[in-house]
Design a protein around this motif. Structure first.
Motif, PDB file in Angstrom:
ATOM      1  N   VAL A   1       5.281 104.843 -24.488  1.00 31.95           N
ATOM      2  CA  VAL A   1       5.227 105.602 -23.165  1.00 31.95           C
ATOM      3  C   VAL A   1       6.786 106.077 -22.739  1.00 31.95           C
ATOM      4  O   VAL A   1       7.851 105.225 -23.197  1.00 31.95           O
ATOM      5  N   LEU A   2       6.908 107.402 -22.737  1.00 34.02           N
ATOM      6  CA  LEU A   2       8.223 108.068 -22.527  1.00 34.02           C
ATOM      7  C   LEU A   2       8.703 107.798 -20.983  1.00 34.02           C
ATOM      8  O   LEU A   2       7.850 107.954 -20.187  1.00 34.02           O
ATOM      9  N   GLY A   3      10.070 107.307 -21.003  1.00 33.02           N
ATOM     10  CA  GLY A   3      10.533 107.168 -19.757  1.00 33.02           C
ATOM     11  C   GLY A   3      10.914 108.550 -18.904  1.00 33.02           C
ATOM     12  O   GLY A   3      10.868 109.700 -19.327  1.00 33.02           O
ATOM     13  N   SER A   4      11.065 108.317 -17.747  1.00 33.55           N
ATOM     14  CA  SER A   4      11.504 109.436 -16.749  1.00 33.55           C
ATOM     15  C   SER A   4      12.500 109.386 -15.528  1.00 33.55           C
ATOM     16  O   SER A   4      12.462 110.190 -14.764  1.00 33.55           O
TER      17      SER A   4
ATOM     18  N   VAL B   1       0.846  97.493 -30.111  1.00 32.05           N
ATOM     19  CA  VAL B   1       1.841  97.007 -29.345  1.00 32.05           C
ATOM     20  C   VAL B   1       2.410  98.052 -28.514  1.00 32.05           C
ATOM     21  O   VAL B   1       2.098  99.205 -28.826  1.00 32.05           O
ATOM     22  N   LEU B   2       2.690  97.859 -27.170  1.00 31.52           N
ATOM     23  CA  LEU B   2       3.052  99.135 -26.147  1.00 31.52           C
ATOM     24  C   LEU B   2       4.564  99.144 -26.027  1.00 31.52           C
ATOM     25  O   LEU B   2       5.053  98.068 -25.857  1.00 31.52           O
ATOM     26  N   ILE B   3       5.085 100.187 -26.612  1.00 29.57           N
ATOM     27  CA  ILE B   3       6.510 100.430 -26.476  1.00 29.57           C
ATOM     28  C   ILE B   3       6.761 101.211 -25.575  1.00 29.57           C
ATOM     29  O   ILE B   3       6.438 102.258 -25.120  1.00 29.57           O
ATOM     30  N   VAL B   4       7.819 100.477 -24.536  1.00 30.48           N
ATOM     31  CA  VAL B   4       8.202 101.381 -23.384  1.00 30.48           C
ATOM     32  C   VAL B   4       9.560 102.006 -23.798  1.00 30.48           C
ATOM     33  O   VAL B   4      10.595 101.117 -24.079  1.00 30.48           O
ATOM     34  N   SER B   5       9.661 103.205 -23.555  1.00 28.96           N
ATOM     35  CA  SER B   5      10.907 103.753 -24.172  1.00 28.96           C
ATOM     36  C   SER B   5      11.699 104.457 -22.981  1.00 28.96           C
ATOM     37  O   SER B   5      11.508 105.287 -22.149  1.00 28.96           O
ATOM     38  N   GLY B   6      13.073 104.209 -22.925  1.00 22.61           N
ATOM     39  CA  GLY B   6      13.936 104.700 -21.959  1.00 22.61           C
ATOM     40  C   GLY B   6      15.398 103.763 -21.681  1.00 22.61           C
ATOM     41  O   GLY B   6      15.159 102.610 -21.518  1.00 22.61           O
ATOM     42  N   GLY B   7      16.249 104.296 -21.792  1.00 21.52           N
ATOM     43  CA  GLY B   7      17.718 103.795 -21.680  1.00 21.52           C
ATOM     44  C   GLY B   7      18.155 103.694 -20.329  1.00 21.52           C
ATOM     45  O   GLY B   7      17.431 104.005 -19.341  1.00 21.52           O
TER      46      GLY B   7
ATOM     47  N   THR C   1      16.966 111.051 -24.038  1.00 21.97           N
ATOM     48  CA  THR C   1      16.167 112.216 -24.309  1.00 21.97           C
ATOM     49  C   THR C   1      14.735 112.085 -24.701  1.00 21.97           C
ATOM     50  O   THR C   1      14.660 111.009 -25.330  1.00 21.97           O
ATOM     51  N   THR C   2      13.808 113.028 -24.697  1.00 25.29           N
ATOM     52  CA  THR C   2      12.511 112.857 -25.224  1.00 25.29           C
ATOM     53  C   THR C   2      12.797 112.795 -26.883  1.00 25.29           C
ATOM     54  O   THR C   2      12.030 111.969 -27.532  1.00 25.29           O
ATOM     55  N   GLU C   3      13.766 113.561 -27.441  1.00 23.28           N
ATOM     56  CA  GLU C   3      13.828 113.301 -28.926  1.00 23.28           C
ATOM     57  C   GLU C   3      14.517 111.717 -29.200  1.00 23.28           C
ATOM     58  O   GLU C   3      14.019 111.321 -30.308  1.00 23.28           O
ATOM     59  N   GLU C   4      15.319 111.190 -28.388  1.00 27.48           N
ATOM     60  CA  GLU C   4      15.813 110.137 -28.761  1.00 27.48           C
ATOM     61  C   GLU C   4      14.498 109.065 -28.132  1.00 27.48           C
ATOM     62  O   GLU C   4      14.446 107.899 -29.019  1.00 27.48           O
ATOM     63  N   ASN C   5      13.913 109.192 -27.207  1.00 26.58           N
ATOM     64  CA  ASN C   5      12.631 108.444 -26.981  1.00 26.58           C
ATOM     65  C   ASN C   5      11.746 108.248 -28.162  1.00 26.58           C
ATOM     66  O   ASN C   5      11.385 106.950 -28.759  1.00 26.58           O
ATOM     67  N   LEU C   6      11.609 109.306 -29.005  1.00 28.96           N
ATOM     68  CA  LEU C   6      10.679 109.312 -30.045  1.00 28.96           C
ATOM     69  C   LEU C   6      11.437 108.854 -31.329  1.00 28.96           C
ATOM     70  O   LEU C   6      10.655 107.985 -32.201  1.00 28.96           O
ATOM     71  N   THR C   7      12.637 109.103 -31.579  1.00 26.46           N
ATOM     72  CA  THR C   7      13.286 108.748 -32.573  1.00 26.46           C
ATOM     73  C   THR C   7      13.498 107.257 -32.518  1.00 26.46           C
ATOM     74  O   THR C   7      12.859 106.415 -33.715  1.00 26.46           O
ATOM     75  N   PHE C   8      14.111 106.460 -31.443  1.00 26.86           N
ATOM     76  CA  PHE C   8      14.130 105.319 -31.515  1.00 26.86           C
ATOM     77  C   PHE C   8      12.838 104.287 -31.592  1.00 26.86           C
ATOM     78  O   PHE C   8      12.907 103.240 -31.875  1.00 26.86           O
ATOM     79  N   SER C   9      11.762 105.001 -30.878  1.00 29.16           N
ATOM     80  CA  SER C   9      10.508 104.199 -30.815  1.00 29.16           C
ATOM     81  C   SER C   9      10.128 104.322 -32.496  1.00 29.16           C
ATOM     82  O   SER C   9       9.433 103.303 -32.731  1.00 29.16           O
ATOM     83  N   GLN C  10      10.257 105.208 -33.097  1.00 29.93           N
ATOM     84  CA  GLN C  10       9.828 105.390 -34.318  1.00 29.93           C
ATOM     85  C   GLN C  10      10.617 104.287 -35.340  1.00 29.93           C
ATOM     86  O   GLN C  10      10.076 103.741 -35.992  1.00 29.93           O
ATOM     87  N   ASP C  11      11.745 104.277 -35.118  1.00 27.07           N
ATOM     88  CA  ASP C  11      12.439 102.980 -35.816  1.00 27.07           C
ATOM     89  C   ASP C  11      11.870 101.742 -35.606  1.00 27.07           C
ATOM     90  O   ASP C  11      11.769 100.988 -36.626  1.00 27.07           O
ATOM     91  N   LEU C  12      11.375 101.435 -34.051  1.00 27.63           N
ATOM     92  CA  LEU C  12      10.901 100.059 -33.655  1.00 27.63           C
ATOM     93  C   LEU C  12       9.584 100.113 -34.797  1.00 27.63           C
ATOM     94  O   LEU C  12       9.208  98.850 -35.216  1.00 27.63           O
ATOM     95  N   MET C  13       8.947 101.077 -34.611  1.00 26.96           N
ATOM     96  CA  MET C  13       7.401 101.270 -35.320  1.00 26.96           C
ATOM     97  C   MET C  13       7.735 100.657 -36.847  1.00 26.96           C
ATOM     98  O   MET C  13       6.989 100.105 -37.343  1.00 26.96           O
ATOM     99  N   ARG C  14       8.556 101.576 -37.506  1.00 22.57           N
ATOM    100  CA  ARG C  14       8.765 101.494 -38.898  1.00 22.57           C
ATOM    101  C   ARG C  14       9.275 100.047 -39.440  1.00 22.57           C
ATOM    102  O   ARG C  14       8.924  99.766 -40.452  1.00 22.57           O
ATOM    103  N   THR C  15       9.860  99.269 -38.578  1.00 19.68           N
ATOM    104  CA  THR C  15      10.384  98.054 -39.083  1.00 19.68           C
ATOM    105  C   THR C  15       9.337  97.157 -38.954  1.00 19.68           C
ATOM    106  O   THR C  15       9.246  95.895 -39.695  1.00 19.68           O
ATOM    107  N   GLN C  16       8.190  97.169 -38.311  1.00 23.94           N
ATOM    108  CA  GLN C  16       6.971  96.390 -38.146  1.00 23.94           C
ATOM    109  C   GLN C  16       5.752  96.878 -39.222  1.00 23.94           C
ATOM    110  O   GLN C  16       5.170  96.243 -39.779  1.00 23.94           O
ATOM    111  N   GLN C  17       5.604  98.131 -39.098  1.00 23.65           N
ATOM    112  CA  GLN C  17       4.557  98.990 -40.097  1.00 23.65           C
ATOM    113  C   GLN C  17       5.058 100.427 -40.564  1.00 23.65           C
ATOM    114  O   GLN C  17       5.055 101.296 -39.517  1.00 23.65           O
TER     115      GLN C  17
END
Length: 341
Positions: free
Chosen positions: A163-166, A200-206, A241-257
């Protein structure tokens, strides 16, 4: 039937693009060209079969286009006033108002060119119309394919829902826009869970400078209050930013799968641009959109389109230069002749 060959070729390009990768802006352009070439071919065919009727059809189309521009300008001006009244006078909220005013200026330029009969105004008006037509074509392509993209079947399985933050209200409260995204993410999680998986549901937003806590923490609290399992929530709390949302969420996903697939949830107006960004970053996921308030949607869609134009700025700058050079060439060539104005 040879008249329809360009349309058929563009349709083949569109279908091939959708099968290969749905998250490309070129798919939208191919779809638009398919319709435009088909319409031009139909008009040419009509002109050859019924020459007397083709002129009336052309005039009718011009009248419809003029009325559509006037109606659109009025709608955007009204929407811009509503945005300012409900959301404030920030530059982002003035977009629809600005576009409405630009259409009014374009209409005034056309009227001046027709009334004053000067070659300078005729060339300026002609160049402005070509430029506006180019932008309108791209916008309509973007608008229709964005809607189509969200209705195309995506992966039936997913290991994660992102989920991308806003942004937050008052620094800590989830606003209706973000709540809509979280509710849609909950629905997608339920849909995927029915297929025997527990994504797993990843909530993304700094955390922004005016926020009391990271957006992801407020998003997680919103879900927990509505009974979502705590062990299936992952917080990504660094992005801005949206790009960081996706980049950092992808890092979390790749550590698990490492080969994880996901469903990305954002607002409907933002879905296609988020999908393009996800493709560019190599994220294996398609995007679904949550509904947006009707008054907010027009301005938000225009902002998304502008962001895409800026993203492809080199290509669009080249096309803009070609159009401007075309106007200068007409001026240098002496077109239109003064006695024809």
């Amino acid at each position: 039937m040879l008249l329809y060959v360009p349309s058929v070729l563009c349709l083949v390009g569109f279908c091939a693009g959708v099968v290969r990768e749905r998250r490309r802006l070129s798919n939208a352009v191919f779809l638009g060209l398919t319709i435009v070439f088909a319409a031009v071919a139909a008009l040419l065919q009509l002109g050859s079969l019924k020459p007397d009727l083709s002129g009336d059809v052309a005039i009718g189309l011009l009248v419809v286009a003029a009325v559509a521009v006037v109606v659109l300008a009025g709608f955007l001006l009204a929407n811009g006033i509503t945005m300012v009244r409900k959301e404030g006078r920030s530059p982002a909220n003035l977009v629809s108002l600005g576009v409405g005013l630009a259409l009014i200026v374009l209409l005034a330029l056309l009227v001046a060119a027709l009334v004053l009969h000067t070659r300078a105004l005729a060339v300026a008006a002609g160049t402005a119309v070509v430029l506006a037509g180019h932008v309108a074509f791209l916008f309509v392509c973007f608008l229709f394919y964005s809607a189509l993209y969200q209705r195309l079947a995506f992966w039936r399985r997913g290991d994660f829902v992102v989920v991308l933050g806003s942004g937050l209200i008052g620094g800590s409260t989830v606003p209706p826009l973000l709540a809509g995204r979280l509710d849609r993410a909950h629905e997608e999680h339920t849909r995927l869970s029915r297929r025997g998986r527990r994504p797993v549901l990843i909530v993304s937003g700094g955390q922004g400078p005016d926020e009391e806590l990271p957006e992801s923490h407020a998003m997680a609290s919103y879900l927990l209050e509505r009974g979502f399992p705590a062990d299936l929530i992952e917080r990504e709390d660094r992005s801005t930013t949206t790009e960081e949302n996706l980049t950092f969420s992808q890092d979390l996903m790749r550590t698990q799968q490492p080969a994880a697939r996901c469903v990305i949830v954002t607002s409907d107006y933002h879905a296609f641009r988020a999908a393009i960004t996800a493709r560019r970053l190599g994220v294996r996921g398609h995007v679904v959109g949550a509904p947006t308030a009707s008054y907010f949607w027009p301005s938000a869609v225009i902002r998304e389109f502008i962001a895409l134009v800026v993203h492809y700025r080199r290509l669009n700058a080249a096309l803009l230069l070609v159009i401007l050079l075309g106007g200068l060439f007409m001026w240098w060539w002496g077109w239109p002749p003064t006695n024809h104005i």
